[in-house]
Design a protein around this motif. Structure first.
Motif, mmCIF file in Angstrom:
data_model
loop_
_atom_site.group_PDB
_atom_site.id
_atom_site.type_symbol
_atom_site.label_atom_id
_atom_site.label_comp_id
_atom_site.label_asym_id
_atom_site.label_seq_id
_atom_site.Cartn_x
_atom_site.Cartn_y
_atom_site.Cartn_z
ATOM 1 N N GLY A 1 0.812 -1.213 0.000
ATOM 2 C CA GLY A 1 0.000 0.000 0.000
ATOM 3 C C GLY A 1 0.843 1.259 0.000
ATOM 4 N N ARG A 2 1.952 1.240 -0.759
ATOM 5 C CA ARG A 2 2.890 2.373 -0.869
ATOM 6 C C ARG A 2 3.705 2.613 0.411
ATOM 7 N N ARG A 3 3.525 1.762 1.416
ATOM 8 C CA ARG A 3 4.292 1.909 2.656
ATOM 9 C C ARG A 3 5.466 0.945 2.636
ATOM 10 N N LEU A 4 6.639 1.426 3.045
ATOM 11 C CA LEU A 4 7.790 0.541 3.159
ATOM 12 C C LEU A 4 7.621 -0.326 4.399
ATOM 13 N N MET A 5 7.525 -1.631 4.168
ATOM 14 C CA MET A 5 7.411 -2.578 5.274
ATOM 15 C C MET A 5 8.761 -3.173 5.630
ATOM 16 N N PHE A 6 9.595 -3.397 4.608
ATOM 17 C CA PHE A 6 10.892 -4.028 4.847
ATOM 18 C C PHE A 6 11.822 -3.709 3.684
ATOM 19 N N ALA A 7 13.091 -3.519 4.009
ATOM 20 C CA ALA A 7 14.116 -3.392 2.968
ATOM 21 C C ALA A 7 15.445 -3.879 3.527
ATOM 22 N N SER A 8 16.160 -4.628 2.718
ATOM 23 C CA SER A 8 17.528 -5.033 3.014
ATOM 24 C C SER A 8 18.423 -4.184 2.127
ATOM 25 N N LEU A 9 19.185 -3.279 2.747
ATOM 26 C CA LEU A 9 19.948 -2.270 2.015
ATOM 27 C C LEU A 9 21.444 -2.461 2.226
ATOM 28 N N HIS A 10 22.214 -2.212 1.175
ATOM 29 C CA HIS A 10 23.668 -2.328 1.209
ATOM 30 C C HIS A 10 24.290 -1.048 0.661
ATOM 31 N N ASN B 1 11.830 13.499 -0.137
ATOM 32 C CA ASN B 1 12.767 12.694 0.640
ATOM 33 C C ASN B 1 12.091 11.594 1.441
ATOM 34 N N SER B 2 10.757 11.591 1.456
ATOM 35 C CA SER B 2 10.066 10.518 2.169
ATOM 36 C C SER B 2 9.873 9.297 1.265
ATOM 37 N N ARG B 3 10.265 9.393 -0.013
ATOM 38 C CA ARG B 3 10.095 8.277 -0.945
ATOM 39 C C ARG B 3 11.385 7.463 -1.047
ATOM 40 N N LEU B 4 11.208 6.185 -1.331
ATOM 41 C CA LEU B 4 12.354 5.319 -1.596
ATOM 42 C C LEU B 4 11.978 4.414 -2.756
ATOM 43 N N GLY B 5 12.645 4.639 -3.889
ATOM 44 C CA GLY B 5 12.362 3.853 -5.076
ATOM 45 C C GLY B 5 13.382 2.742 -5.258
ATOM 46 N N PHE B 6 12.924 1.641 -5.828
ATOM 47 C CA PHE B 6 13.783 0.499 -6.149
ATOM 48 C C PHE B 6 13.658 0.247 -7.644
ATOM 49 N N ARG B 7 14.794 0.142 -8.326
ATOM 50 C CA ARG B 7 14.749 -0.072 -9.766
ATOM 51 C C ARG B 7 15.820 -1.069 -10.185
ATOM 52 N N GLN B 8 15.546 -1.770 -11.264
ATOM 53 C CA GLN B 8 16.521 -2.677 -11.848
ATOM 54 C C GLN B 8 17.610 -1.840 -12.531
ATOM 55 N N PRO B 9 18.805 -2.400 -12.685
ATOM 56 C CA PRO B 9 19.900 -1.609 -13.267
ATOM 57 C C PRO B 9 19.575 -0.991 -14.621
ATOM 58 N N ASP B 10 18.707 -1.629 -15.420
ATOM 59 C CA ASP B 10 18.393 -1.086 -16.747
ATOM 60 C C ASP B 10 17.170 -0.164 -16.737
ATOM 61 N N GLU B 11 16.579 0.050 -15.566
ATOM 62 C CA GLU B 11 15.414 0.937 -15.439
ATOM 63 C C GLU B 11 15.889 2.383 -15.357
ATOM 64 N N GLU C 1 6.192 5.330 -0.652
ATOM 65 C CA GLU C 1 5.931 6.750 -0.434
ATOM 66 C C GLU C 1 5.698 7.069 1.045
ATOM 67 N N THR C 2 5.645 6.058 1.865
ATOM 68 C CA THR C 2 5.495 6.249 3.315
ATOM 69 C C THR C 2 6.634 5.538 4.018
ATOM 70 N N LEU C 3 7.492 6.304 4.655
ATOM 71 C CA LEU C 3 8.644 5.759 5.384
ATOM 72 C C LEU C 3 8.533 6.195 6.840
ATOM 73 N N THR C 4 7.582 5.613 7.561
ATOM 74 C CA THR C 4 7.349 5.999 8.952
ATOM 75 C C THR C 4 7.354 4.760 9.844
ATOM 76 N N ASP C 5 7.551 4.996 11.145
ATOM 77 C CA ASP C 5 7.556 3.921 12.144
ATOM 78 C C ASP C 5 8.507 2.805 11.735
ATOM 79 N N LEU C 6 9.737 3.193 11.378
ATOM 80 C CA LEU C 6 10.706 2.221 10.904
ATOM 81 C C LEU C 6 11.744 1.899 11.969
ATOM 82 N N CYS C 7 12.081 0.629 12.077
ATOM 83 C CA CYS C 7 13.165 0.167 12.942
ATOM 84 C C CYS C 7 14.327 -0.248 12.050
ATOM 85 N N LYS C 8 15.508 -0.338 12.621
ATOM 86 C CA LYS C 8 16.656 -0.732 11.802
ATOM 87 C C LYS C 8 17.606 -1.630 12.584
#
Length: 201
Positions: A22-31, A53-63, A74-81
Motif C-alpha cells: 500500500g505504498r508503505r515501506l514494510m521491509f528493505a535489506s539495504l547495502h 525525501n520521504s520516498r524510496l524507489g527500487f529499480r533494476q539496473p536497466d530501469e 511513499e510512506t517511510l514511517t515507524d521504521l526500525c533498523k
C-alpha cells in the motif's frame, strides 16, 4: 556484493530484498558504503512526511526511472533498523541495514493482529503464519488443526499472504510475508468446527 541487486533512489544504496505494501515501506535489506548509509539515515530523520525525501524507489539496473510506480515506497514511517558490516574484495567494508516497519517486530496482542516475514522464499509461510496465530489466539490450538483453521481464516480474509510479485497492491522481492488477524468470533469458529467434526481433539 550480492548478485541481483536492485538500485535505490537514495544515497547510492542497493537492495537485495524489499516489501512495499500500500505504498508503505514494510521491509528493505539495504547495502552501501558507511558514509552513504549514514547520509540516508540522516535524510530519513529530517524528511517531511510527504516530501520527496520521504520516498524510496527500487529499480533494476536497466530501469531509467529513479522511482518506478510499482516499486516506490511513499510512506517511510515507524521504521526500525538493524545494522551490520561485512568485508568485500572490491568495495572494502560494506554496511548492511535491515529497515522494517514496527508492526513486523511484535504482534499486536490487543488488536489480535500480527505479521510474519521470511527471507527464504521457499520456506513454509503457512507454518510461520500458524505460529503467529498461536501467539495471538486466546484459544489453545492443536498442531494438527493447522491446515483446516488456516483455510477457514483465509476464506474469511483474516490471513493475507504476500508472495514474491509486483503489482499495484504490493511489491514483494526476495522475501515473503503474511498478515494474521484473529476474528472476534474465533472461539465460536473453533467450537463449531469441533462440533461438526472438522476438527478432532
Amino acid at each position: 556484493m550480492m548478485e541481483n541487486l536492485w538500485m535505490t533512489s537514495r544515497n547510492n544504496l542497493m537492495s537485495d530484498a524489499f516489501f512495499i505494501f500500500g505504498r508503505r515501506l514494510m521491509f528493505a535489506s539495504l547495502h552501501g558504503r558507511d558514509a552513504d548509509m549514514l547520509a540516508f539515515q540522516a535524510s530519513l530523520q529530517s524528511a517531511s512526511p510527504y516530501g520527496f525525501n520521504s520516498r524510496l524507489g527500487f529499480r533494476q539496473p536497466d530501469e531509467k526511472r529513479e522511482c518506478p510506480m510499482l516499486t516506490t515506497a511513499e510512506t517511510l514511517t515507524d521504521l526500525c533498523k538493524h545494522i551490520t558490516k561485512y568485508p568485500t574484495h572490491h568495495y572494502g567494508a560494506v554496511t548492511h541495514m535491515f529497515l522494517y516497519a514496527g508492526v513486523l517486530a511484535e504482534p499486536d496482542l490487543d488488536a489480535k493482529t500480527g505479521w510474519v516475514i521470511l527471507d527464504d522464499v521457499s520456506a513454509d509461510l503457512d507454518k510461520a503464519a500458524w505460529q503467529c496465530l498461536q501467539q495471538l489466539s486466546d484459544v489453545p490450538l492443536l498442531e494438527h488443526w493447522q491446515h483446516r483453521i488456516l483455510d477457514e481464516l483465509s476464506n474469511k480474509g483474516c490471513i493475507s499472504r504476500y508472495l514474491p510479485a509486483i503489482d499495484e497492491h504490493a511489491a514483494v522481492v526476495g522475501v515473503q510475508a503474511a498478515k494474521v488477524a484473529v476474528p472476534e468470533d474465533f472461539g465460536e469458529l473453533v467450537t463449531c468446527l469441533l462440533r461438526n467434526g472438522s476438527l478432532r481433539a
